[in-house]
Design a protein around this motif. Structure first.
Motif, short mmCIF file in Angstrom:
data_model
loop_
_atom_site.label_atom_id
_atom_site.label_comp_id
_atom_site.label_asym_id
_atom_site.label_seq_id
_atom_site.Cartn_x
_atom_site.Cartn_y
_atom_site.Cartn_z
N GLY A 52 -39.76 20.43 36.05
CA GLY A 52 -38.75 19.94 35.14
C GLY A 52 -37.49 19.47 35.82
N HIS A 62 -28.60 21.64 30.53
CA HIS A 62 -29.79 21.06 29.91
C HIS A 62 -31.01 21.34 30.79
N THR A 63 -32.12 21.68 30.18
CA THR A 63 -33.38 21.85 30.90
C THR A 63 -34.48 21.14 30.13
N THR A 64 -35.20 20.30 30.84
CA THR A 64 -36.37 19.61 30.30
C THR A 64 -37.54 20.02 31.18
N TRP A 65 -38.66 20.38 30.56
CA TRP A 65 -39.80 20.84 31.35
C TRP A 65 -41.10 20.27 30.79
N SER A 66 -42.11 20.24 31.65
CA SER A 66 -43.46 19.89 31.24
C SER A 66 -44.41 20.81 31.99
N ASP A 103 -41.00 20.48 26.64
CA ASP A 103 -39.92 20.62 25.67
C ASP A 103 -38.60 20.52 26.43
N SER A 104 -37.51 20.61 25.72
CA SER A 104 -36.20 20.66 26.33
C SER A 104 -35.32 21.60 25.53
#
Length: 134
Positions: A52, A62-66, A103-104
């Motif tokens: 992410g 902010h954190t966005t991950w997959s 998600d984020s």
């Protein structure tokens, strides 16, 4: 995008200057990183991983991950855990996926954040190592 590249260049030049200053090396926290992270794998041969990006903007982290897990559909899931320090205490939560997911999220006041990835029927099975991402 240009603002981000300029900020990264300035941060790099500032970090280089700090590294050359006498006595400054002890104050640099090398375990922390901001930006892109991962992939971080589960402990059972990499059956699941998460990756992410984490960054701070306008007071929010902010954190966005997959994530991906190799055996989608078999009632076993990939789990990404987040542990963060905010308001004088630690908080912890996870998100799960089957096959692939992402998600984020964001929050104000985060001082430190760690992540790790698990895989299995329960959220705390086959967990990989913990990594500081902010």
């Amino acid at each position: 995008m240009r603002k981000f590249l300029v900020a990264a260049a300035i941060a790099g030049s500032v970090a280089s200057g700090l590294a050359l200053a006498p006595g400054a090396q002890a104050s640099v926290d090398t375990s922390s990183s901001a930006g892109f992270w991962g992939p971080y794998f589960s402990s059972n041969g990499g059956k699941a991983y998460a990756k992410g990006r984490t960054f701070k903007d306008n007071g929010y982290v902010h954190t966005t991950w997959s994530g991906k897990e190799k055996f989608g559909g078999d009632k076993k899931y990939g789990y990404v855990w987040f542990e963060y320090y905010k308001g004088g205490s630690w908080h912890k939560f996870y998100r799960h996926w089957n096959g692939s997911g992402g998600d984020s999220w964001k929050a104000k006041g985060i001082k430190k954040m760690y992540t790790y990835t698990c895989w299995g029927k329960k959220p705390n099975h086959y967990c990989g190592s913990k990594h500081r991402i902010y």
